[in-house]
Design a protein around this motif. Structure first.
Motif, PDB file in Angstrom:
ATOM      1  N   PHE A  12      55.479 -91.981 -71.799  1.00 14.08           N
ATOM      2  CA  PHE A  12      56.092 -92.478 -70.562  1.00 14.08           C
ATOM      3  C   PHE A  12      56.247 -91.431 -69.458  1.00 14.08           C
ATOM      4  O   PHE A  12      56.035 -91.761 -68.296  1.00 14.08           O
ATOM      5  CB  PHE A  12      57.387 -93.260 -70.842  1.00 14.08           C
ATOM      6  CG  PHE A  12      58.628 -92.451 -71.034  1.00 14.08           C
ATOM      7  CD1 PHE A  12      59.361 -92.025 -69.939  1.00 14.08           C
ATOM      8  CD2 PHE A  12      59.074 -92.129 -72.296  1.00 14.08           C
ATOM      9  CE1 PHE A  12      60.509 -91.291 -70.117  1.00 14.08           C
ATOM     10  CE2 PHE A  12      60.217 -91.403 -72.474  1.00 14.08           C
ATOM     11  CZ  PHE A  12      60.941 -90.969 -71.378  1.00 14.08           C
ATOM     12  N   PRO A  13      56.541 -90.138 -69.778  1.00 14.89           N
ATOM     13  CA  PRO A  13      56.592 -89.200 -68.658  1.00 14.89           C
ATOM     14  C   PRO A  13      55.228 -89.033 -67.998  1.00 14.89           C
ATOM     15  O   PRO A  13      55.144 -88.893 -66.786  1.00 14.89           O
ATOM     16  CB  PRO A  13      57.038 -87.891 -69.310  1.00 14.89           C
ATOM     17  CG  PRO A  13      57.677 -88.282 -70.572  1.00 14.89           C
ATOM     18  CD  PRO A  13      56.927 -89.486 -71.036  1.00 14.89           C
ATOM     19  N   ALA A  14      54.153 -89.097 -68.807  1.00  8.21           N
ATOM     20  CA  ALA A  14      52.812 -88.951 -68.236  1.00  8.21           C
ATOM     21  C   ALA A  14      52.523 -90.092 -67.273  1.00  8.21           C
ATOM     22  O   ALA A  14      52.095 -89.867 -66.127  1.00  8.21           O
ATOM     23  CB  ALA A  14      51.778 -88.919 -69.351  1.00  8.21           C
ATOM     24  N   GLY A  37      57.811 -90.211 -76.302  1.00  5.42           N
ATOM     25  CA  GLY A  37      58.186 -89.155 -75.365  1.00  5.42           C
ATOM     26  C   GLY A  37      57.012 -88.557 -74.620  1.00  5.42           C
ATOM     27  O   GLY A  37      57.187 -87.955 -73.565  1.00  5.42           O
ATOM     28  N   HIS A  81      60.302 -96.723 -67.425  1.00  4.49           N
ATOM     29  CA  HIS A  81      59.739 -95.638 -66.627  1.00  4.49           C
ATOM     30  C   HIS A  81      58.254 -95.847 -66.341  1.00  4.49           C
ATOM     31  O   HIS A  81      57.780 -95.572 -65.259  1.00  4.49           O
ATOM     32  CB  HIS A  81      59.918 -94.296 -67.335  1.00  4.49           C
ATOM     33  CG  HIS A  81      61.318 -93.792 -67.287  1.00  4.49           C
ATOM     34  ND1 HIS A  81      62.214 -94.026 -68.288  1.00  4.49           N
ATOM     35  CD2 HIS A  81      61.976 -93.086 -66.362  1.00  4.49           C
ATOM     36  CE1 HIS A  81      63.371 -93.480 -67.982  1.00  4.49           C
ATOM     37  NE2 HIS A  81      63.256 -92.904 -66.815  1.00  4.49           N
ATOM     38  N   LEU A  83      63.885 -96.476 -59.512  1.00  2.00           N
ATOM     39  CA  LEU A  83      64.718 -96.063 -60.642  1.00  2.00           C
ATOM     40  C   LEU A  83      66.131 -96.603 -60.545  1.00  2.00           C
ATOM     41  O   LEU A  83      66.732 -96.983 -61.535  1.00  2.00           O
ATOM     42  CB  LEU A  83      64.784 -94.533 -60.701  1.00  2.00           C
ATOM     43  CG  LEU A  83      63.817 -93.850 -61.631  1.00  2.00           C
ATOM     44  CD1 LEU A  83      64.215 -92.420 -61.813  1.00  2.00           C
ATOM     45  CD2 LEU A  83      63.770 -94.539 -62.974  1.00  2.00           C
ATOM     46  N   VAL A 132      60.721 -93.648 -54.936  1.00  2.00           N
ATOM     47  CA  VAL A 132      60.961 -93.542 -56.377  1.00  2.00           C
ATOM     48  C   VAL A 132      62.421 -93.865 -56.680  1.00  2.00           C
ATOM     49  O   VAL A 132      62.742 -94.530 -57.657  1.00  2.00           O
ATOM     50  CB  VAL A 132      60.622 -92.135 -56.891  1.00  2.00           C
ATOM     51  CG1 VAL A 132      60.699 -92.113 -58.401  1.00  2.00           C
ATOM     52  CG2 VAL A 132      59.245 -91.725 -56.447  1.00  2.00           C
ATOM     53  N   ILE A 181      67.043 -97.877 -64.814  1.00  2.00           N
ATOM     54  CA  ILE A 181      68.018 -97.349 -65.768  1.00  2.00           C
ATOM     55  C   ILE A 181      69.031 -98.413 -66.170  1.00  2.00           C
ATOM     56  O   ILE A 181      69.397 -98.548 -67.327  1.00  2.00           O
ATOM     57  CB  ILE A 181      68.735 -96.125 -65.180  1.00  2.00           C
ATOM     58  CG1 ILE A 181      67.736 -95.005 -64.961  1.00  2.00           C
ATOM     59  CG2 ILE A 181      69.834 -95.647 -66.102  1.00  2.00           C
ATOM     60  CD1 ILE A 181      67.073 -94.513 -66.212  1.00  2.00           C
ATOM     61  N   PHE A 241      54.722 -92.030 -65.823  1.00  2.00           N
ATOM     62  CA  PHE A 241      55.652 -91.937 -64.700  1.00  2.00           C
ATOM     63  C   PHE A 241      55.155 -90.909 -63.692  1.00  2.00           C
ATOM     64  O   PHE A 241      55.188 -91.149 -62.481  1.00  2.00           O
ATOM     65  CB  PHE A 241      57.039 -91.552 -65.229  1.00  2.00           C
ATOM     66  CG  PHE A 241      58.118 -91.590 -64.197  1.00  2.00           C
ATOM     67  CD1 PHE A 241      58.672 -92.789 -63.791  1.00  2.00           C
ATOM     68  CD2 PHE A 241      58.590 -90.424 -63.619  1.00  2.00           C
ATOM     69  CE1 PHE A 241      59.669 -92.831 -62.835  1.00  2.00           C
ATOM     70  CE2 PHE A 241      59.585 -90.451 -62.660  1.00  2.00           C
ATOM     71  CZ  PHE A 241      60.127 -91.663 -62.266  1.00  2.00           C
ATOM     72  N   SER A 242      54.669 -89.759 -64.206  1.00  2.00           N
ATOM     73  CA  SER A 242      54.159 -88.724 -63.312  1.00  2.00           C
ATOM     74  C   SER A 242      52.998 -89.248 -62.480  1.00  2.00           C
ATOM     75  O   SER A 242      52.906 -88.982 -61.275  1.00  2.00           O
ATOM     76  CB  SER A 242      53.683 -87.523 -64.116  1.00  2.00           C
ATOM     77  OG  SER A 242      54.732 -86.978 -64.836  1.00  2.00           O
ATOM     78  N   ILE A 243      52.109 -90.002 -63.153  1.00  2.00           N
ATOM     79  CA  ILE A 243      50.977 -90.564 -62.409  1.00  2.00           C
ATOM     80  C   ILE A 243      51.488 -91.439 -61.273  1.00  2.00           C
ATOM     81  O   ILE A 243      51.028 -91.349 -60.130  1.00  2.00           O
ATOM     82  CB  ILE A 243      50.058 -91.380 -63.354  1.00  2.00           C
ATOM     83  CG1 ILE A 243      49.390 -90.423 -64.349  1.00  2.00           C
ATOM     84  CG2 ILE A 243      49.021 -92.152 -62.577  1.00  2.00           C
ATOM     85  CD1 ILE A 243      48.608 -91.119 -65.436  1.00  2.00           C
ATOM     86  N   VAL A 262      67.763-100.614 -68.832  1.00  2.00           N
ATOM     87  CA  VAL A 262      67.901-100.035 -70.176  1.00  2.00           C
ATOM     88  C   VAL A 262      69.337-100.204 -70.665  1.00  2.00           C
ATOM     89  O   VAL A 262      69.582-100.636 -71.794  1.00  2.00           O
ATOM     90  CB  VAL A 262      67.512 -98.541 -70.157  1.00  2.00           C
ATOM     91  CG1 VAL A 262      67.678 -97.952 -71.544  1.00  2.00           C
ATOM     92  CG2 VAL A 262      66.098 -98.375 -69.684  1.00  2.00           C
ATOM     93  N   ASP A 295      63.426 -97.919 -72.743  1.00  2.00           N
ATOM     94  CA  ASP A 295      63.499 -96.787 -71.813  1.00  2.00           C
ATOM     95  C   ASP A 295      62.100 -96.397 -71.378  1.00  2.00           C
ATOM     96  O   ASP A 295      61.837 -96.189 -70.186  1.00  2.00           O
ATOM     97  CB  ASP A 295      64.204 -95.615 -72.506  1.00  2.00           C
ATOM     98  CG  ASP A 295      64.264 -94.396 -71.606  1.00  2.00           C
ATOM     99  OD1 ASP A 295      64.658 -94.573 -70.442  1.00  2.00           O
ATOM    100  OD2 ASP A 295      63.920 -93.299 -72.059  1.00  2.00           O
ATOM    101  N   VAL A 308      54.436 -91.240 -59.745  1.00  2.00           N
ATOM    102  CA  VAL A 308      55.063 -90.418 -58.703  1.00  2.00           C
ATOM    103  C   VAL A 308      53.995 -89.765 -57.836  1.00  2.00           C
ATOM    104  O   VAL A 308      54.090 -89.745 -56.603  1.00  2.00           O
ATOM    105  CB  VAL A 308      55.966 -89.334 -59.336  1.00  2.00           C
ATOM    106  CG1 VAL A 308      56.461 -88.373 -58.270  1.00  2.00           C
ATOM    107  CG2 VAL A 308      57.139 -89.964 -60.052  1.00  2.00           C
TER     108      VAL A 308
END
Lengths: 386, 375
Positions: free
Chosen positions: A95-97, A92, A40, A121, A117, A208, A99-101, A211, A36, A103
């Motif tokens: 990957f959001p960090a 946790g 991302h 996804l 995006v 997704i 992914f944010s970069i 995954v 996962d 985006v």
């Protein structure tokens, strides 16, 4: 069935196989969530690659994205190594960090980039056959078919070449290390394959679904078998089955192919989860109930063995003494009768020779702390199970 | 635009004020509850729940046909809860591990949600546009009633936290003990999990499905580095969360083409990195400094002990020796020798050294733990 439909199903099936192989090992190595995270965090890699090449299907994109995937794994491990947070928190956070970069990079250049995006996804399998690969002017098929096909060939080749190493390091990392296989190399090799597969599959089916295709078939297969080879075959079968039936469901509903493949996978898992012969929910609950009755039976027999006086062995007294409900007491007494362990004579219960034998052996096991042996003993004594 | 101007703008401009307040409150409540998720080793639960909420939103829309945000959030809450309890069912009833269960629910629910969303998009209903804002979040769509809802949930959550503080705390650190004391751990567990689900669902509209897990984790992970006390951690996490919200909104408002969600996540990640490096007790920087200091002390001790062993063989402990014999010895550097001189353990005379009485005594007690540790 038109050739485009056939090609979509072929691509979906190949993706399913390519995902099922690393997925099986990820599930066994308790690293399912890494897939996962990778799915991302490859976004910034894709964006940078896209900025350089301006082409969503360029090989550089795959290389860069796979690199970001490996970087994710390394980052997670480095953060975990500091001991400041646990592994799952590290995943946790990373990957959001990333992914944010990704985006933000897309958003800042939204005017001159045709990259969405949503597309990354969710993917859109329906368009895959329209992007053809032309070799010196000859149409040789959809590009994604070639990409995922070559990834699959590499994955299968690696699987055959390193099957024994993978198997050993998955089930006994310590033994593998002491035999001289480097767990680190195998670990990163697997992670690289997972990243490359994710990247190769993303533009066809979306992150997704990757995954879902990695984890679900493997998890379903794991509930049905404990043999690694069977598990691999089963997960490949589940993957391909859902890919093809998912396509037709999407066709019928006129909805996203990726979404309906995932939904089929979900239903498949639900069925396996409920009905798997020995590890499914129903089997587990049945077994728990059976064991509960059998433990009660053993308690009952022990009680009988301890008391020779007649008033302690009266049917009604037993119910009061052990404090059981009427139905439960009846079930236990019936089971004992059916198995010839007790006889009832004028409401006085007494152990038969077999019952006495069973109880003595059970006591021996309990005293020597080998309670687990009682399970095997039950097979010898019981005609009927609880 | 300078800071004062911006603050003035926040106070006067309706949209900006709403978003700033909304993200701040959201950050505070997710930070608070995230502390529990992190300490319970359920960090990735947030990720799974936020994905699992998607089919609920789509189904709520299909059933009611309206885009009223409260109904959609209710749908999200229900499907998030179903996902959470299914995860628990998989972990307790089968031999699949928690990571597999999380990944399963996450991808399966999300895929089903996507199926429903694409299905909705094909419906002859003009009302369906905008459902996909829940995927990536759009803070700009926040209105005052949303902020009120968040504020109410935050207040409720605060009250419950204060009421059941000792239950939560004991469940967190020693579940078996809580059980033996007669607390109904199952109920407390369900209570805290439900609140985590609620907070996540609230945040979907603002930061979206993908980034919600970071909102839950990052403030808590940052706060963990500064304290060992639960109450302090919850407070700090709420503070970090709120600040990430405010700063994130400010940065995205002053730049073009920047959506708020990702910026908030980046700000929160910066908080985490800063905490990882600079926190006084656990931080990497101070840990490295302590490590270097300890190594120097060790080298000093080694040199002193080596000198002591030489001096011991002489009747006069201050018998001078050449520095040369210290060469080829691991602990010895010019720096350690100078430090020994500074501490008055050793006197130097040209290229000869000799142990002082004080140095001799310290060295003979070097490995005696009862001596005060001032080196």
């Amino acid at each position: 069935m038109s050739s485009a439909q056939l090609e979509i199903q072929l691509i979906a099936s190949l993706v399913a196989i390519a995902c099922a192989i690393p997925g099986t090992f990820l599930v066994l190595r308790k690293m399912a969530m890494i897939s996962d995270a990778i799915s991302h965090s490859i976004l910034p890699g894709i964006v940078v690659g896209f900025f350089i090449t301006q082409d969503l299907n360029s090989p550089l994109l795959i290389v860069l994205a796979a690199l970001t995937g490996v970087i994710t794994v390394v980052l997670v491990e480095q953060i975990q190594k500091t001991g400041l947070v646990k592994e799952d928190t590290a995943i946790g956070l990373v990957f959001p960090a990333l992914f944010s970069i990704g985006v933000i990079m897309i958003a800042k250049n939204a005017n001159d980039v045709h990259l969405d995006v949503d597309a990354v996804l969710l993917g859109e399998l329906a368009f895959a056959p329209f992007d053809r690969l032309l070799i010196s002017g000859v149409d040789v098929g959809p590009k994604s078919l070639w990409i995922i096909g070559s990834i699959l060939v590499i994955t299968v080749a690696l699987l055959f070449a390193f099957f024994k190493e993978l198997k050993l390091s998955t089930f006994d990392a310590g033994l593998a290390a002491s035999l001289g296989f480097s767990p680190v190399i195998i670990h990163y090799g697997l992670m690289t394959v997972a990243s490359v597969t994710t990247v190769g599959a993303f533009d066809a089916v979306g992150a997704i679904l990757v995954v879902a295709l990695m984890i679900t078939p493997a998890a379903s297969a794991y509930l049905l078998t404990t043999d690694l080879k069977k598990m691999l075959f089963l997960s490949i079968f589940f993957g391909v089955f859902s890919a093809i039936s998912g396509y037709w469901v999407a066709h019928w509903l006129d909805a996203s192919i990726a979404g309906s493949i995932t939904t089929i996978l979900g239903l498949l898992f639900l069925v396996v989860y409920l009905f798997a012969p020995s590890k499914g929910l129903i089997a587990v609950m049945y077994r728990e109930k059976q064991q509960k009755i059998e433990v009660s039976l053993l308690t009952f027999l022990l009680h009988l063995k301890n008391h020779t006086e007649e008033n302690e062995r009266h049917v009604n007294h037993l119910r009061e003494h052990i404090n059981w409900q009427k139905i439960r007491a009846k079930t236990v007494v019936d089971l004992a009768l059916k198995n010839n362990m007790i006889t009832i004579d004028k409401h006085i219960v007494s152990l038969t020779e077999k019952g006495d034998d069973f109880t003595s052996q059970a006591i021996d096991y309990i005293i020597t702390n080998e309670d687990a042996q009682i399970e095997d003993m039950k097979d010898d004594f019981f005609l009927f199970r609880g | 635009m300078d800071l004062l101007e911006y603050i003035e703008l926040v106070i006067n401009d309706y949209t900006l004020r709403t978003i700033t307040l909304g993200t701040a409150i959201l950050g505070a409540v997710t930070g608070m509850l995230g502390s529990f998720a992190v300490l319970r080793k359920q960090s990735l639960l947030g990720d799974a729940i936020s994905h699992a909420a998607l089919p609920g939103i789509a189904l709520a829309f299909l059933l009611t046909g309206a885009k009223e945000s409260n109904t959609l959030l209710l749908g999200a809450l229900i499907s998030g809860l179903i996902g959470t309890f299914w995860i628990r069912g998989i972990i307790t009833k089968t031999h699949l591990k928690s990571d597999t269960a999380l990944g399963l629910i996450l991808s399966l629910f999300f895929g089903f949600g996507i199926l429903l969303l694409t299905f909705i998009q094909k419906q002859p209903n003009a009302n369906q546009a905008g459902l996909d804002k829940y995927l990536f979040g759009q803070a700009a769509t926040l209105v005052e009633s949303d902020v009120w809802l968040m504020a109410i949930v935050t207040g409720l959550c605060l009250i419950v936290l204060l009421l059941f503080w000792k239950e939560f705390k004991i469940l967190l650190f020693d579940k078996d003990y809580a059980n033996t004391l007669g607390f109904n751990t199952k109920t407390i567990d369900i209570l805290i999990t439900s609140f985590i689900v609620l907070a996540i669902v609230l945040g979907l509209q603002t930061v979206g499905v993908v980034l919600m897990s970071a909102m839950l984790l990052a403030p808590a992970a940052a706060a963990r580095q500064w304290t060992n006390s639960l109450s302090m951690m919850v407070f700090l996490a709420a503070l970090f969360g709120a600040f990430s919200g405010v700063f994130g909104t400010a940065i995205s408002a002053t730049q073009n083409n920047l959506s708020t969600g990702p910026v908030i996540v980046i700000v929160a990640s910066v908080f985490v990195i800063f905490s990882f490096i600079f926190s006084p007790n656990r931080g990497l920087l101070f840990r490295q400094i302590r490590f270097i200091k300890n190594r120097r002390d060790l080298e000093l001790h080694k040199t002193l002990s080596f000198m002591f062993n030489i001096a011991k063989t002489h009747e006069n402990i201050s018998h001078p020796h050449t520095i040369k014999i210290l060469n080829n010895f691991q602990g010895y550097t010019k720096g350690t020798l100078k430090k020994l001189v500074d501490k008055n353990y050793v006197t130097l005379n040209g290229n000869m050294w000799s142990l002082t009485q004080e140095g001799f005594e310290t060295a003979s007690n070097l490995y005696n733990q009862q001596l005060k540790k001032d080196e």
